[in-house]
Design a protein around this motif. Structure first.
Motif, PDB file in Angstrom:
ATOM      1  N   LEU A 256      49.343  73.338  37.484  1.00 23.92           N
ATOM      2  CA  LEU A 256      48.751  73.937  38.680  1.00 23.92           C
ATOM      3  C   LEU A 256      48.277  72.856  39.636  1.00 23.92           C
ATOM      4  O   LEU A 256      47.614  71.903  39.235  1.00 23.92           O
TER       5      LEU A 256
ATOM      6  N   GLN B  53      50.081  76.012  32.460  1.00 26.26           N
ATOM      7  CA  GLN B  53      49.115  76.070  33.561  1.00 26.26           C
ATOM      8  C   GLN B  53      48.603  74.689  33.973  1.00 26.26           C
ATOM      9  O   GLN B  53      47.969  74.544  35.033  1.00 26.26           O
TER      10      GLN B  53
ATOM     11  N   VAL C 262      41.777  79.823  35.603  1.00 30.24           N
ATOM     12  CA  VAL C 262      43.094  79.436  35.084  1.00 30.24           C
ATOM     13  C   VAL C 262      43.613  80.535  34.157  1.00 30.24           C
ATOM     14  O   VAL C 262      42.988  80.836  33.136  1.00 30.24           O
TER      15      VAL C 262
ATOM     16  N   SER D 288      47.141  67.451  40.065  1.00 30.80           N
ATOM     17  CA  SER D 288      47.314  68.645  39.237  1.00 30.80           C
ATOM     18  C   SER D 288      46.117  68.833  38.316  1.00 30.80           C
ATOM     19  O   SER D 288      45.294  67.922  38.138  1.00 30.80           O
TER      20      SER D 288
ATOM     21  N   THR E  68      41.504  74.938  41.468  1.00 28.01           N
ATOM     22  CA  THR E  68      42.766  75.666  41.662  1.00 28.01           C
ATOM     23  C   THR E  68      42.630  76.903  42.542  1.00 28.01           C
ATOM     24  O   THR E  68      43.629  77.490  42.944  1.00 28.01           O
TER      25      THR E  68
END
Length: 356
Positions: free
Chosen positions: A210, A207, A166, A99, A162
């Motif tokens: 993620l 977040q 973000v 993550s 990601t």
């Protein structure tokens, strides 16, 4: 009160970052090779992912780069070029995390490997988490460049992890907005707030969960172990002899004179010799260690003849190089080359009926 660069341990800067900056300078019309040589750095050696450049030489190169390019926004430009694999074991560990939260935790823990003078601390404020970036050393005019490269680089690499910027994140910067920033504002993927109380990356807590696109549990474990070992080794390599060796490893012309290395490290020749003696080392032995390492690389990885290798290592002729190489290894350069290039012999499989 922050210390000056000259009063703290010099753990060096990864050479690959200066190589990347040199390539960037080339694209905007600056003679990067000439600039590197004037600082005493060998452009070819900077491509190595293992070597580190002394802080003094790195600082001089960056300062001259900003002046000669006339571009105070070089830090932001460099940040756009930062790709995770360039960061060695730390980059691999970050890429293989599960993550974003785990990736940022690794960056916080192992940042010393890539940017020794910077530190990241984490705190929660409401629904957001702030990653404060501070510098324990007074870098003078380099401060803005380093902070630009670090913070804007984090945004670039976060998007790589990601797949997109973000959501809800922002960059906080101390001081007033510099005049050059308006030229880059549209290229930055998230809001930038100048006039803040700190230099930090702000990310909504939600977040942090993620997922990372390249997550790999097995690779994550092995690369973290490599980071631990590298951090231990870097700490052990904080002695003066290691600082001298870093200058020798990346110097042009090679081998460097003792006076040149002493000047680079801001000490007298006498002090350099004394401090090496205190660590049971000598300048000539360090030069010979680097020569042997380079000789092995050139013999294994290039088609250079012995005269060319001798010249690259600072010997008057091939005969002098051959004598030195035999003294170091007990074998001739030609024999060493043939042995390392010769494929290993395959073991013969026993035939039926034979005695094993």
């Amino acid at each position: 009160m922050r210390a000056s660069v000259s009063t703290v341990q010099d753990l060096g800067m990864p050479a690959i970052y200066l190589h990347l900056l040199a390539e960037l300078l080339h694209t905007i019309g600056v003679d990067d090779r000439s600039l590197l040589l004037r600082v005493g750095l060998d452009p070819a050696r900077l491509k190595s992912t293992d070597l580190r450049v002394s802080q003094a030489q790195a600082s001089e190169f960056v300062t001259r780069a900003i002046i000669e390019s006339g571009e105070p926004g070089l830090g932001i430009m460099l940040a756009r070029e930062l790709k995770l694999p360039l960061h060695g074991a730390l980059g691999t560990a970050v890429m293989s995390s599960r993550s974003l939260d785990e990736a940022l935790d690794l960056m916080t823990r192992y940042l010393t490997l890539r940017a020794p003078h910077l530190a990241v601390t984490r705190r929660q404020e409401g629904d957001n988490v702030l990653f404060n970036v501070s510098c324990g050393v007074d870098l003078g005019p380099l401060q803005g460049f380093i902070m630009d490269a670090m913070l804007f680089g984090c945004v670039t690499m976060g998007a790589q992890l990601t797949g997109s910027p973000v959501p809800g994140s922002a960059i906080l910067r101390r001081g007033t907005e510099p005049a050059y920033f308006h030229r880059f504002r549209q290229q930055v993927l998230i809001p930038v707030r100048y006039g803040s109380a700190e230099d930090a990356l702000l990310i909504p807590r939600a977040q942090l969960t993620l997922p990372v696109r390249f997550s790999d549990a097995q690779l994550a474990a092995s690369s973290r172990a490599q980071c631990e070992e590298a951090l231990k080794q870097l700490t052990e390599d904080a002695g003066f002899a290691c600082r001298v060796r870093r200058v020798i490893e990346t110097s042009h012309p090679f081998p460097p004179k003792l006076a040149r290395v002493a000047a680079t490290l801001f000490v007298s020749e006498r002090t350099l010799k004394r401090r090496l003696q205190e660590e049971q080392a000598s300048f000539q032995n360090l030069v010979d260690d680097v020569r042997l390492e380079r000789a092995g690389e050139l013999l294994k990885n290039t088609g250079m003849n012995l005269s060319q290798i001798a010249d690259a290592l600072g010997y008057a002729d091939a005969a002098n190089f051959t004598r030195a190489f035999k003294r170091w290894t007990g074998t001739s350069p030609s024999r060493y080359r043939s042995q390392t290039l010769q494929p290993p012999k395959k073991a013969l499989a026993p035939t039926f009926g034979a005695t094993v």
